[in-house]
Enzyme design. Structure first.
Site, PDB file in Angstrom:
ATOM      1  CG  HIS A  47      -1.972   1.021   1.381  1.00  0.00           C
ATOM      2  ND1 HIS A  47      -1.671   2.166   2.054  1.00  0.00           N
ATOM      3  CD2 HIS A  47      -3.202   1.173   0.756  1.00  0.00           C
ATOM      4  CE1 HIS A  47      -2.596   3.034   2.090  1.00  0.00           C
ATOM      5  NE2 HIS A  47      -3.655   2.435   1.140  1.00  0.00           N
ATOM      6  CB  SER A  56      -6.859  -0.699  -3.762  1.00  0.00           C
ATOM      7  OG  SER A  56      -8.269  -0.323  -4.312  1.00  0.00           O
ATOM      8  CG  ASP A  60      -4.707  11.213  -3.912  1.00  0.00           C
ATOM      9  OD1 ASP A  60      -5.266  10.223  -4.470  1.00  0.00           O
ATOM     10  OD2 ASP A  60      -3.595  11.081  -2.947  1.00  0.00           O
ATOM     11  CG  MET A  61      -9.923  11.303  -8.023  1.00  0.00           C
ATOM     12  SD  MET A  61     -11.464  12.118  -9.029  1.00  0.00           S
ATOM     13  CE  MET A  61     -11.479  10.940 -10.187  1.00  0.00           C
ATOM     14  CB  ALA A  62     -11.208   6.898  -4.165  1.00  0.00           C
ATOM     15  CE  LYS A  81     -20.654  10.146 -18.547  1.00  0.00           C
ATOM     16  NZ  LYS A  81     -21.166  11.597 -18.244  1.00  0.00           N
ATOM     17  N   GLY A 119      -6.573  21.087  -4.302  1.00  0.00           N
ATOM     18  CA  GLY A 119      -5.082  21.123  -3.515  1.00  0.00           C
ATOM     19  C   GLY A 119      -5.024  22.535  -2.837  1.00  0.00           C
TER      20      GLY A 119
END
Length: 359
Positions: free
Chosen positions: A122, A146, A180-182, A230, A312
């Site tokens: 990880h 992941s 920074d995104m899931a 999407k 950010g």
């Protein structure tokens, strides 16, 4: 539920506590230094889900051998701008940092650096690596795979992971643009939080074992992708680039984060670094980004907002506040960090969902 007691610490103190703990678990000092760099960075910017809260898990996996404390790293260039970094199942932050260093080197020479990292654990927040690129006046993109915990669009069963995507670009006269995104609507941590508070979740976050939307956090059997089909396409793209392209486990074959802490994760990740100097020139590019940011700031804010921010910016403000006033850490986590304890068995035998829902 009563509010958790917090302890305020400096970034330097937090860094030392984290470093001490993972060294006690078995990491050599240079690797422990990088883990502490990464986790202290996350907490210092308000990303507490990827900061000190993760130390116990990393320590357990290190101690049980699932994170290789003495890896044999290798980097093989496969072309002028491409390469493969072999991580030998070391701690993910160390491997991904080394991979970004190689990507930046190539981008300085050829304009593009694309590095695939194989067999790592990880890696934490992607923004850490992306800011390495912007510190060198480069554009950065990063993705990683992941555990299977997300249902593909139209499915009742999980197959892909939350498969995050990150992007960053340098800006003239200010901090870089960073996101920074899931690729899921709600992070798994929010499900855990709702369980701890016995609180319902929105019906857009997850499905139960029948594949139907659920508001019961204890009934969750799979998370839902952002924007339906999407988001499903995005997480598939990430898995193809980080798994299939690198010749390592993909999709439903990706190892569980918690099931066997003695086994390596064999995860995949990619970094793409772009040198603006090879396109319109660095100054022109950074000035374009500055103009975009200024124009966005000048937009009329919607009801309930004081200002339109860029990606950010919130974490940048949080970092400034924490530098002045201290970083808030849950007291239970702080007590663990200063103790001689490691709690090696807390995560043993659990799935990524830390429940029996998916068994």
């Amino acid at each position: 539920m009563s509010q958790q007691e917090m302890v305020l610490v400096t970034k330097a103190e937090l860094h030392q506590l984290i470093k001490n703990k993972v060294m006690k678990a078995g990491l050599p000092e240079d690797h422990a230094q990088e883990v502490a760099n990464h986790l202290a960075y996350a907490d210092s910017r308000g990303v507490h889900s990827h900061g000190a809260v993760r130390v116990e898990y990393y320590s357990e996996r290190i101690n049980k051998g699932g994170s290789n404390a003495n890896p044999n790293f290798s980097f093989r260039k496969t072309g002028p701008s491409t390469g493969i970094y072999e991580g030998d199942n070391a701690v993910g932050m160390v491997v991904a940092t080394n991979g970004m260093i190689e990507a930046i080197k190539m981008a300085k020479e050829t304009g593009i650096g694309f590095v695939g990292m194989r067999n790592l654990g990880h890696c934490g927040t992607l923004s850490y690596f992306l800011r390495m690129a912007t510190d060198e006046n480069m554009i950065g993109m990063s993705m990683c795979q992941s555990d299977p915990m997300v249902v593909p669009y139209g499915s009742a069963d999980p197959y892909f992971g939350t498969n995050p995507i990150g992007f960053a670009a340098p800006c003239a006269g200010g901090p870089p643009i960073v996101f920074d995104m899931a690729t899921t609507v709600g992070a798994w941590g929010k499900i855990i939080d709702a369980r701890s508070k016995n609180k319902a979740i929105p019906d857009t976050w997850a499905v139960d074992k029948t594949g139907h939307p659920t508001t019961d956090p204890f009934a969750v059997a799979g998370l839902v992708a952002i924007a339906g089909s999407k988001g499903y396409g995005l997480m598939m793209m990430v898995d193809i680039l980080c798994g299939s392209l690198l010749g390592i486990p993909f999709g439903g074959h990706v190892s569980s984060m918690y099931a066997d802490l003695s086994a390596g994760r064999e995860l995949g990740q990619i970094h793409l670094v772009i040198n603006p100097e090879h396109f319109i020139g660095l100054d022109n590019f950074k000035n374009n980004i500055r103009k975009m940011v200024d124009e966005i700031h000048a937009l009329r804010p919607a009801a309930g907002f004081d200002r339109v921010l860029v990606p950010g910016e919130s974490s940048e403000k949080k970092a400034q506040d924490y530098e002045k006033n201290g970083i808030p850490i849950v007291k239970e986590i702080y007590d663990y960090l200063v103790s001689d304890d490691i709690h090696f068995n807390r995560y043993e035998g659990k799935s990524a969902f830390a429940s029996d829902t998916l068994d």
